[in-house]
Design a protein around this motif. Structure first.
Motif, PDB file in Angstrom:
ATOM      1  N   UNK A  57       0.729  -1.182   0.186  1.00  0.00           N
ATOM      2  CA  UNK A  57      -0.145   0.190  -0.054  1.00  0.00           C
ATOM      3  C   UNK A  57       0.940   1.193   0.065  1.00  0.00           C
ATOM      4  N   UNK A  58       2.041   1.104  -0.343  1.00  0.00           N
ATOM      5  CA  UNK A  58       2.922   2.194  -0.429  1.00  0.00           C
ATOM      6  C   UNK A  58       3.305   3.015   0.814  1.00  0.00           C
ATOM      7  N   UNK A  59       2.770   2.328   2.051  1.00  0.00           N
ATOM      8  CA  UNK A  59       2.968   3.011   3.390  1.00  0.00           C
ATOM      9  C   UNK A  59       3.994   1.995   4.298  1.00  0.00           C
ATOM     10  N   UNK A  60       4.277   0.906   3.473  1.00  0.00           N
ATOM     11  CA  UNK A  60       5.011   0.006   4.292  1.00  0.00           C
ATOM     12  C   UNK A  60       4.375  -1.003   4.771  1.00  0.00           C
ATOM     13  N   UNK A  61       5.120  -2.189   5.172  1.00  0.00           N
ATOM     14  CA  UNK A  61       6.281  -2.260   5.197  1.00  0.00           C
ATOM     15  C   UNK A  61       6.841  -2.448   3.790  1.00  0.00           C
ATOM     16  N   UNK A  62       8.001  -2.084   3.477  1.00  0.00           N
ATOM     17  CA  UNK A  62       8.781  -2.141   2.272  1.00  0.00           C
ATOM     18  C   UNK A  62       9.494  -3.314   2.260  1.00  0.00           C
ATOM     19  N   UNK A  63       9.740  -4.043   1.072  1.00  0.00           N
ATOM     20  CA  UNK A  63      10.466  -5.093   0.527  1.00  0.00           C
ATOM     21  C   UNK A  63      11.558  -4.718  -0.393  1.00  0.00           C
ATOM     22  N   UNK A  64      12.678  -4.694  -0.152  1.00  0.00           N
ATOM     23  CA  UNK A  64      13.885  -4.293  -0.819  1.00  0.00           C
ATOM     24  C   UNK A  64      14.517  -5.470  -1.482  1.00  0.00           C
ATOM     25  N   UNK A  65      14.840  -5.406  -2.833  1.00  0.00           N
ATOM     26  CA  UNK A  65      15.653  -6.391  -3.420  1.00  0.00           C
ATOM     27  C   UNK A  65      16.456  -5.688  -4.572  1.00  0.00           C
ATOM     28  N   UNK A  66      17.507  -6.766  -4.802  1.00  0.00           N
ATOM     29  CA  UNK A  66      18.554  -6.221  -5.959  1.00  0.00           C
ATOM     30  C   UNK A  66      18.355  -7.462  -7.151  1.00  0.00           C
ATOM     31  N   UNK A  67      18.433  -7.050  -8.334  1.00  0.00           N
ATOM     32  CA  UNK A  67      18.148  -7.782  -9.607  1.00  0.00           C
ATOM     33  C   UNK A  67      19.391  -7.641 -10.238  1.00  0.00           C
ATOM     34  N   UNK A  68      20.242  -8.458 -10.283  1.00  0.00           N
ATOM     35  CA  UNK A  68      21.614  -8.537 -11.564  1.00  0.00           C
ATOM     36  C   UNK A  68      20.957  -8.841 -12.574  1.00  0.00           C
ATOM     37  N   UNK A  69      21.231  -7.796 -13.781  1.00  0.00           N
ATOM     38  CA  UNK A  69      20.603  -7.918 -14.983  1.00  0.00           C
ATOM     39  C   UNK A  69      21.185  -9.024 -15.704  1.00  0.00           C
ATOM     40  N   UNK A  70      22.476  -9.245 -15.681  1.00  0.00           N
ATOM     41  CA  UNK A  70      23.232 -10.226 -16.252  1.00  0.00           C
ATOM     42  C   UNK A  70      23.091 -10.428 -17.766  1.00  0.00           C
ATOM     43  N   UNK A  71      23.139  -9.156 -18.537  1.00  0.00           N
ATOM     44  CA  UNK A  71      22.957  -8.866 -19.845  1.00  0.00           C
ATOM     45  C   UNK A  71      24.094  -9.159 -20.837  1.00  0.00           C
ATOM     46  N   UNK A  72      25.137  -8.690 -20.166  1.00  0.00           N
ATOM     47  CA  UNK A  72      26.442  -8.609 -20.762  1.00  0.00           C
ATOM     48  C   UNK A  72      27.576  -9.704 -20.197  1.00  0.00           C
ATOM     49  N   UNK A  73      28.517 -10.106 -20.882  1.00  0.00           N
ATOM     50  CA  UNK A  73      29.320 -10.985 -20.444  1.00  0.00           C
ATOM     51  C   UNK A  73      30.119 -10.625 -19.208  1.00  0.00           C
ATOM     52  N   UNK A  74      30.502  -9.419 -18.936  1.00  0.00           N
ATOM     53  CA  UNK A  74      31.224  -8.696 -17.885  1.00  0.00           C
ATOM     54  C   UNK A  74      30.293  -8.283 -16.767  1.00  0.00           C
ATOM     55  N   UNK A  75      28.743  -8.365 -16.927  1.00  0.00           N
ATOM     56  CA  UNK A  75      28.097  -8.191 -15.761  1.00  0.00           C
ATOM     57  C   UNK A  75      28.131  -9.160 -14.468  1.00  0.00           C
ATOM     58  N   UNK A  76      28.040  -8.558 -13.530  1.00  0.00           N
ATOM     59  CA  UNK A  76      28.343  -9.321 -12.206  1.00  0.00           C
ATOM     60  C   UNK A  76      27.213 -10.015 -11.905  1.00  0.00           C
TER      61      UNK A  76
END
Length: 80
Positions: A57-76
């Motif tokens: 509901x945009x008032x929280x609680x919030x979930x945070x995540x990171x999404x590695x893209x891995x689009x290119x050979x050197x992407x981590x």
């Protein structure tokens, strides 16, 4: 960051924000407060990851995540 966060929170639709690396952590905190695991800095050499903030509901609680893209050979595969 405060004005951008307010605009994103006021939007009826999801928002994609692209910003200067040095300001992204402050922007994320302006949206989600001190949500767990938001890194303090975004390295200047990282262009291969997306941060996601989600809340029912945009008032929280919030979930945070990171999404590695891995689009290119050197992407981590590891998050920031």
């Amino acid at each position: 960051e405060t004005a951008i966060a307010a605009a994103a929170l006021a939007s009826a639709q999801p928002a994609l924000i692209c910003w200067r690396h040095s300001h992204i952590p402050a922007l994320a905190r302006a949206i989600a407060g001190r949500a767990p695991a938001i890194p303090e800095v975004w390295p200047e050499d990282r262009f291969d990851v997306v941060w996601s903030l989600e809340s029912q509901d945009r008032a929280g609680p919030w979930r945070f995540s990171q999404i590695p893209q891995r689009l290119f050979a050197r992407d981590r595969h590891e998050p920031i």
